[in-house]
Design an enzyme around this catalytic site. Structure first.
Site, PDB file in Angstrom:
ATOM      1  N   ARG A   1      24.757  36.813  39.148  1.00  0.00           N
ATOM      2  CA  ARG A   1      24.779  38.203  39.601  1.00  0.00           C
ATOM      3  C   ARG A   1      23.461  38.910  39.314  1.00  0.00           C
ATOM      4  O   ARG A   1      23.009  39.740  40.108  1.00  0.00           O
ATOM      5  CB  ARG A   1      25.947  38.934  38.953  1.00  0.00           C
ATOM      6  CG  ARG A   1      27.290  38.392  39.421  1.00  0.00           C
ATOM      7  CD  ARG A   1      28.461  39.126  38.813  1.00  0.00           C
ATOM      8  NE  ARG A   1      29.723  38.618  39.325  1.00  0.00           N
ATOM      9  CZ  ARG A   1      30.910  39.130  39.053  1.00  0.00           C
ATOM     10  NH1 ARG A   1      30.998  40.182  38.264  1.00  0.00           N
ATOM     11  NH2 ARG A   1      32.002  38.609  39.556  1.00  0.00           N
TER      12      ARG A   1
ATOM     13  N   ASP B   1      36.245  54.591  40.605  1.00  0.00           N
ATOM     14  CA  ASP B   1      35.700  53.306  40.184  1.00  0.00           C
ATOM     15  C   ASP B   1      34.278  53.538  39.705  1.00  0.00           C
ATOM     16  O   ASP B   1      33.628  54.500  40.133  1.00  0.00           O
ATOM     17  CB  ASP B   1      35.717  52.282  41.327  1.00  0.00           C
ATOM     18  CG  ASP B   1      35.683  50.848  40.814  1.00  0.00           C
ATOM     19  OD1 ASP B   1      36.759  50.224  40.737  1.00  0.00           O
ATOM     20  OD2 ASP B   1      34.584  50.354  40.474  1.00  0.00           O
TER      21      ASP B   1
END
Length: 287
Positions: free
Chosen positions: A49, A159
């Site tokens: 990532r 979120d």
């Protein structure tokens, strides 16, 4: 070269090595800014990532990325780092028993109590991810509410990941995400087909939801109270101290008699005097 110019340069990623020191630095930075604990066995996932951010910035290595994060110019990169390491795995009507409980036991009672005098019903989905969870909440809520206008109903969906929130707000999904849904819930989503063969959640469900970016370990701007809070598959990323702190804040915003839903593999960090377990990962706030 400015960092914005570097982002336009052809990436020349040559070294994806993640040293122990770099892993420790990234883990500490993520914990400080998001409360998320990156376990040692997640090193390979973290490396992959981070490599995407390295390429996006036109850097040459993970080490160079870590060095950049230590500079004052990297303030705008911190949210991108959090986006990169955040896990977003969800589906429509995941852990079906929660939606059945909401549809059959919770919402009918709330509507009966508050209809006719424009009473408020508020639900908070605290880890909205790409939107499947809040749209599932909206679908069962619309099924119970119908088109009545004597109830002030809203869903807050939050979120920490800004990229995934943008996807949630777009409400566009591939048809295969709905193919395996049980036939009794699929029609509740009121899908609209686009010209590209994708499916979009209908406007009336989308209007029920307000999407906002929120970091659970930072200040919460809302005052509540909420009748229902969904916090599913979130606690698994926090340590015990962070979970306990967030739980106390949830309880403060949860109306007496309100419900908290956790994920199927989660439990309270410790017994809470104002919560009682009434079903599988379903907690009720005591009066």
């Amino acid at each position: 070269m400015s960092r914005s110019s570097a982002a336009l340069a052809q990436p020349q990623l040559t070294d994806v090595t993640l040293t122990r020191d770099d892993m420790g630095f990234i883990s500490k930075l993520v914990y400080e800014h998001a409360g998320i604990v990156i376990r040692e066995h997640k090193e390979a996932m973290t490396r992959g990532r981070l490599a995407r951010r390295v390429k996006a910035l036109g850097l040459n290595s993970v080490a160079e990325y870590c060095a950049y994060l230590k500079t004052p110019q990297a303030a705008d990169e911190i949210p991108e780092l959090i986006n990169a390491v955040t896990t977003n795995h969800t589906s429509f009507f995941r852990e079906r028993h929660h939606f059945d409980h909401l549809r059959k036991d919770v919402l009918p009672r709330l509507v009966q109590e508050r209809a006719g005098r424009r009473g408020r019903i508020r639900i908070w989905c605290s880890a909205a991810s790409s939107g499947e969870e809040p749209y599932s909440i909206a679908a069962v809520s619309r099924d119970v509410l119908g088109n009545r206008s004597d109830v002030d109903f809203k869903i807050l969906a939050t979120d920490i990941d800004t990229d995934i929130l943008a996807k949630a707000e777009a409400a566009i999904y591939s048809p295969d995400q709905f193919d395996r849904l049980p036939p009794d819930v699929k029609p509740l989503l009121k899908l609209e087909n686009s010209s590209r063969g994708e499916a979009r959640i209908s406007d009336d469900l989308r209007r029920m939801i307000a999407f906002k970016r929120l970091n659970l370990i930072e200040r919460w701007p809302m005052s509540g109270p909420f009748d229902v809070i969904f916090c599913r598959n979130v606690f698994i990323y926090f340590d015990t101290q962070t979970k306990a702190s967030i739980l106390d804040r949830f309880v403060t915003l949860l109306a007496p008699g309100g419900f908290l839903y956790l994920g199927h593999s989660e439990s309270l960090p410790q017994p809470h005097p104002q919560l009682r377990l009434i079903g599988r990962t379903i907690y009720e706030r005591l009066p």
